[in-house]
Design a protein around this motif. Sequence first.
Motif, PDB file in Angstrom:
ATOM      1  N   PRO A  84       0.802  -1.229   0.000  1.00  0.00           N
ATOM      2  CA  PRO A  84       0.000   0.000   0.000  1.00  0.00           C
ATOM      3  C   PRO A  84       0.837   1.283   0.000  1.00  0.00           C
ATOM      4  O   PRO A  84       0.596   2.158  -0.832  1.00  0.00           O
ATOM      5  CB  PRO A  84      -0.864  -0.136   1.260  1.00  0.00           C
ATOM      6  CG  PRO A  84      -0.930  -1.587   1.521  1.00  0.00           C
ATOM      7  CD  PRO A  84       0.391  -2.144   1.081  1.00  0.00           C
ATOM      8  N   CYS A 134      -4.394   4.982  -1.701  1.00  0.00           N
ATOM      9  CA  CYS A 134      -4.907   3.610  -1.608  1.00  0.00           C
ATOM     10  C   CYS A 134      -6.428   3.593  -1.702  1.00  0.00           C
ATOM     11  O   CYS A 134      -7.023   2.699  -2.304  1.00  0.00           O
ATOM     12  CB  CYS A 134      -4.459   2.975  -0.295  1.00  0.00           C
ATOM     13  SG  CYS A 134      -2.678   3.021  -0.050  1.00  0.00           S
ATOM     14  N   GLU A 135      -7.086   4.589  -1.100  1.00  0.00           N
ATOM     15  CA  GLU A 135      -8.543   4.645  -1.123  1.00  0.00           C
ATOM     16  C   GLU A 135      -9.036   5.017  -2.514  1.00  0.00           C
ATOM     17  O   GLU A 135     -10.066   4.533  -2.979  1.00  0.00           O
ATOM     18  CB  GLU A 135      -9.034   5.678  -0.116  1.00  0.00           C
ATOM     19  CG  GLU A 135      -8.446   5.485   1.252  1.00  0.00           C
ATOM     20  CD  GLU A 135      -9.413   4.874   2.213  1.00  0.00           C
ATOM     21  OE1 GLU A 135     -10.611   4.984   1.991  1.00  0.00           O
ATOM     22  OE2 GLU A 135      -8.955   4.276   3.193  1.00  0.00           O
ATOM     23  N   TYR A 137      -7.741   4.199  -5.178  1.00  0.00           N
ATOM     24  CA  TYR A 137      -7.559   3.044  -6.051  1.00  0.00           C
ATOM     25  C   TYR A 137      -8.872   2.288  -6.251  1.00  0.00           C
ATOM     26  O   TYR A 137      -9.272   2.004  -7.383  1.00  0.00           O
ATOM     27  CB  TYR A 137      -6.497   2.134  -5.453  1.00  0.00           C
ATOM     28  CG  TYR A 137      -6.266   0.864  -6.217  1.00  0.00           C
ATOM     29  CD1 TYR A 137      -5.591   0.882  -7.427  1.00  0.00           C
ATOM     30  CD2 TYR A 137      -6.721  -0.350  -5.733  1.00  0.00           C
ATOM     31  CE1 TYR A 137      -5.386  -0.283  -8.138  1.00  0.00           C
ATOM     32  CE2 TYR A 137      -6.511  -1.512  -6.427  1.00  0.00           C
ATOM     33  CZ  TYR A 137      -5.851  -1.482  -7.627  1.00  0.00           C
ATOM     34  OH  TYR A 137      -5.660  -2.637  -8.329  1.00  0.00           O
ATOM     35  N   LEU A 138      -9.575   1.998  -5.151  1.00  0.00           N
ATOM     36  CA  LEU A 138     -10.840   1.253  -5.260  1.00  0.00           C
ATOM     37  C   LEU A 138     -11.906   2.102  -5.946  1.00  0.00           C
ATOM     38  O   LEU A 138     -12.662   1.609  -6.782  1.00  0.00           O
ATOM     39  CB  LEU A 138     -11.319   0.804  -3.878  1.00  0.00           C
ATOM     40  CG  LEU A 138     -12.609  -0.029  -3.905  1.00  0.00           C
ATOM     41  CD1 LEU A 138     -12.399  -1.335  -4.644  1.00  0.00           C
ATOM     42  CD2 LEU A 138     -13.105  -0.310  -2.492  1.00  0.00           C
ATOM     43  N   LEU A 139     -11.948   3.403  -5.599  1.00  0.00           N
ATOM     44  CA  LEU A 139     -12.933   4.285  -6.224  1.00  0.00           C
ATOM     45  C   LEU A 139     -12.695   4.357  -7.731  1.00  0.00           C
ATOM     46  O   LEU A 139     -13.637   4.338  -8.516  1.00  0.00           O
ATOM     47  CB  LEU A 139     -12.850   5.684  -5.608  1.00  0.00           C
ATOM     48  CG  LEU A 139     -13.349   5.796  -4.163  1.00  0.00           C
ATOM     49  CD1 LEU A 139     -13.090   7.187  -3.617  1.00  0.00           C
ATOM     50  CD2 LEU A 139     -14.828   5.467  -4.077  1.00  0.00           C
ATOM     51  N   LEU A 141     -11.282   2.035  -9.585  1.00  0.00           N
ATOM     52  CA  LEU A 141     -11.686   0.747 -10.142  1.00  0.00           C
ATOM     53  C   LEU A 141     -13.188   0.691 -10.343  1.00  0.00           C
ATOM     54  O   LEU A 141     -13.684   0.212 -11.363  1.00  0.00           O
ATOM     55  CB  LEU A 141     -11.274  -0.391  -9.199  1.00  0.00           C
ATOM     56  CG  LEU A 141      -9.865  -0.959  -9.316  1.00  0.00           C
ATOM     57  CD1 LEU A 141      -9.733  -2.146  -8.387  1.00  0.00           C
ATOM     58  CD2 LEU A 141      -9.567  -1.378 -10.744  1.00  0.00           C
ATOM     59  N   ARG A 142     -13.926   1.195  -9.340  1.00  0.00           N
ATOM     60  CA  ARG A 142     -15.391   1.177  -9.420  1.00  0.00           C
ATOM     61  C   ARG A 142     -15.870   1.946 -10.633  1.00  0.00           C
ATOM     62  O   ARG A 142     -16.795   1.534 -11.313  1.00  0.00           O
ATOM     63  CB  ARG A 142     -15.994   1.830  -8.161  1.00  0.00           C
ATOM     64  CG  ARG A 142     -16.008   0.942  -6.954  1.00  0.00           C
ATOM     65  CD  ARG A 142     -16.724   1.618  -5.814  1.00  0.00           C
ATOM     66  NE  ARG A 142     -18.050   2.063  -6.216  1.00  0.00           N
ATOM     67  CZ  ARG A 142     -19.100   2.081  -5.420  1.00  0.00           C
ATOM     68  NH1 ARG A 142     -18.990   1.681  -4.178  1.00  0.00           N
ATOM     69  NH2 ARG A 142     -20.261   2.501  -5.836  1.00  0.00           N
ATOM     70  N   ARG A 145     -14.573   0.246 -14.313  1.00  0.00           N
ATOM     71  CA  ARG A 145     -15.142  -1.017 -14.808  1.00  0.00           C
ATOM     72  C   ARG A 145     -16.651  -1.071 -14.614  1.00  0.00           C
ATOM     73  O   ARG A 145     -17.220  -2.120 -14.385  1.00  0.00           O
ATOM     74  CB  ARG A 145     -14.483  -2.200 -14.087  1.00  0.00           C
ATOM     75  CG  ARG A 145     -12.995  -2.267 -14.373  1.00  0.00           C
ATOM     76  CD  ARG A 145     -12.435  -3.591 -13.966  1.00  0.00           C
ATOM     77  NE  ARG A 145     -10.994  -3.536 -13.828  1.00  0.00           N
ATOM     78  CZ  ARG A 145     -10.306  -4.368 -13.070  1.00  0.00           C
ATOM     79  NH1 ARG A 145     -10.924  -5.295 -12.379  1.00  0.00           N
ATOM     80  NH2 ARG A 145      -8.998  -4.279 -12.997  1.00  0.00           N
TER      81      ARG A 145
ATOM     82  N   PHE B  68      -4.110  -2.833  -1.873  1.00  0.00           N
ATOM     83  CA  PHE B  68      -3.466  -1.602  -1.401  1.00  0.00           C
ATOM     84  C   PHE B  68      -4.195  -1.073  -0.183  1.00  0.00           C
ATOM     85  O   PHE B  68      -4.733   0.014  -0.194  1.00  0.00           O
ATOM     86  CB  PHE B  68      -3.453  -0.557  -2.514  1.00  0.00           C
ATOM     87  CG  PHE B  68      -2.744  -1.055  -3.736  1.00  0.00           C
ATOM     88  CD1 PHE B  68      -1.472  -1.576  -3.632  1.00  0.00           C
ATOM     89  CD2 PHE B  68      -3.341  -1.000  -4.975  1.00  0.00           C
ATOM     90  CE1 PHE B  68      -0.800  -2.035  -4.748  1.00  0.00           C
ATOM     91  CE2 PHE B  68      -2.675  -1.457  -6.101  1.00  0.00           C
ATOM     92  CZ  PHE B  68      -1.402  -1.983  -5.986  1.00  0.00           C
ATOM     93  N   CYS B  69      -4.237  -1.846   0.865  1.00  0.00           N
ATOM     94  CA  CYS B  69      -5.047  -1.491   2.029  1.00  0.00           C
ATOM     95  C   CYS B  69      -4.300  -1.927   3.269  1.00  0.00           C
ATOM     96  O   CYS B  69      -4.231  -3.114   3.579  1.00  0.00           O
ATOM     97  CB  CYS B  69      -6.403  -2.189   1.935  1.00  0.00           C
ATOM     98  SG  CYS B  69      -7.361  -2.228   3.439  1.00  0.00           S
ATOM     99  N   LEU B 100     -16.215  -6.360  -8.043  1.00  0.00           N
ATOM    100  CA  LEU B 100     -16.684  -4.973  -8.103  1.00  0.00           C
ATOM    101  C   LEU B 100     -18.203  -4.884  -8.221  1.00  0.00           C
ATOM    102  O   LEU B 100     -18.808  -3.912  -7.784  1.00  0.00           O
ATOM    103  CB  LEU B 100     -16.018  -4.257  -9.287  1.00  0.00           C
ATOM    104  CG  LEU B 100     -14.527  -3.972  -9.069  1.00  0.00           C
ATOM    105  CD1 LEU B 100     -13.869  -3.530 -10.361  1.00  0.00           C
ATOM    106  CD2 LEU B 100     -14.329  -2.919  -7.993  1.00  0.00           C
ATOM    107  N   ARG B 104     -20.281  -2.543  -5.745  1.00  0.00           N
ATOM    108  CA  ARG B 104     -21.199  -1.482  -6.174  1.00  0.00           C
ATOM    109  C   ARG B 104     -22.586  -1.701  -5.598  1.00  0.00           C
ATOM    110  O   ARG B 104     -23.218  -0.775  -5.109  1.00  0.00           O
ATOM    111  CB  ARG B 104     -21.283  -1.449  -7.696  1.00  0.00           C
ATOM    112  CG  ARG B 104     -20.066  -0.862  -8.325  1.00  0.00           C
ATOM    113  CD  ARG B 104     -20.266  -0.591  -9.803  1.00  0.00           C
ATOM    114  NE  ARG B 104     -18.970  -0.559 -10.453  1.00  0.00           N
ATOM    115  CZ  ARG B 104     -18.495  -1.529 -11.211  1.00  0.00           C
ATOM    116  NH1 ARG B 104     -19.218  -2.595 -11.441  1.00  0.00           N
ATOM    117  NH2 ARG B 104     -17.300  -1.432 -11.733  1.00  0.00           N
TER     118      ARG B 104
END
Lengths: 176, 144
Positions: A84, A134-135, A137-139, A141-142, A145, B68-69, B100, B104
């Motif tokens: 991370p 790091c946070e 990163y997920l946002l 990705l959401r 995709r 990454f956490c 994902l 979501r």
Amino acid sequence: MSTPSVAGIDPRGPRFTAAVTSAVLAAVLLLAPRPAAVVLLAVQTGLFAWGAALGVQRTPLAWLFRTVVRPRLDGPAVLEHPTPPRFAQVVGLAFAVVGLVGFSIGADALGFVAVGMALAAALLNAVTGFCLGCEMYLLALRLRRRHPPAVASAQTPATATSTTGDPAEHVQTTVS
Amino acid sequence: MTGLLVLVGVALFVAVVAWRRSRTDGRVAQRSGTAPAGGAAAVGVLDGTPWAGALGDRATLVQFSSAFCAPCRATRVVLADVAAEADGVVHLEIDAEQHLDVVRALKVLRTPTTLVLDRDGVERGRATGAPSRDQVKHSLSLIK
């Protein structure tokens, strides 16, 4: 004993790095758009690239932390995975490069915004240990995709396997 | 001068975020477990996912993690410990990057996010950030 690179790293190492990074980026903001600011930002960009390429535990600042700071602290309560904070260096690198380009071509507003965002992430990490990159990163990705092409996902065996995979393999059974 | 203004702005932003975070991080927000109207069967949040059949007899702790956490690791230790101590409680860990669609559907924005589900799979509590052992135990104690 030095920081083991496989088992995990002392989480205070990346926070020390973030604190120094914050000081450097604050100095860049105060000196910009003078040439000294560009030189300082170039040095910081190099440090980000070093951390991104080799990992946060193999940078000059990590060495400084291990030899000067850590011997004065108690042992770490927990060890942290080095991935991370390394990803955070990549995010920092991206902002620093944009800032460097901005100040270099005379687009000072771009430089101030980019360095300001890098400083926000670094300062937040130094003060709270929270990793903004790091946070994000997920946002990211959401968003990216949201509408995956049906053909592409059908062609990817890994995706198909993971979505229909045996739930038992995700069950946490180990207690440590 | 511009640099000083940006510096002050960033410092204020960081102060506000750090303050908010210290108040909310790891806190389990409870949701009332009202039964659906008309005596219909409860709809579990994991229905239709690979984990629909993996619920605990009493409760399930669902943890969303990503590579990454950093706090995911600490969360895993806490939730696995609590699940091992309590009867009928299962700890599930879902890789957010690989799922994902579930992320979501359940409006998960950060990792780690922990959902506390009752026996029907209905969400009764949610924590973003690493929850404390006591918070998780308290949340479980509210589920019969």
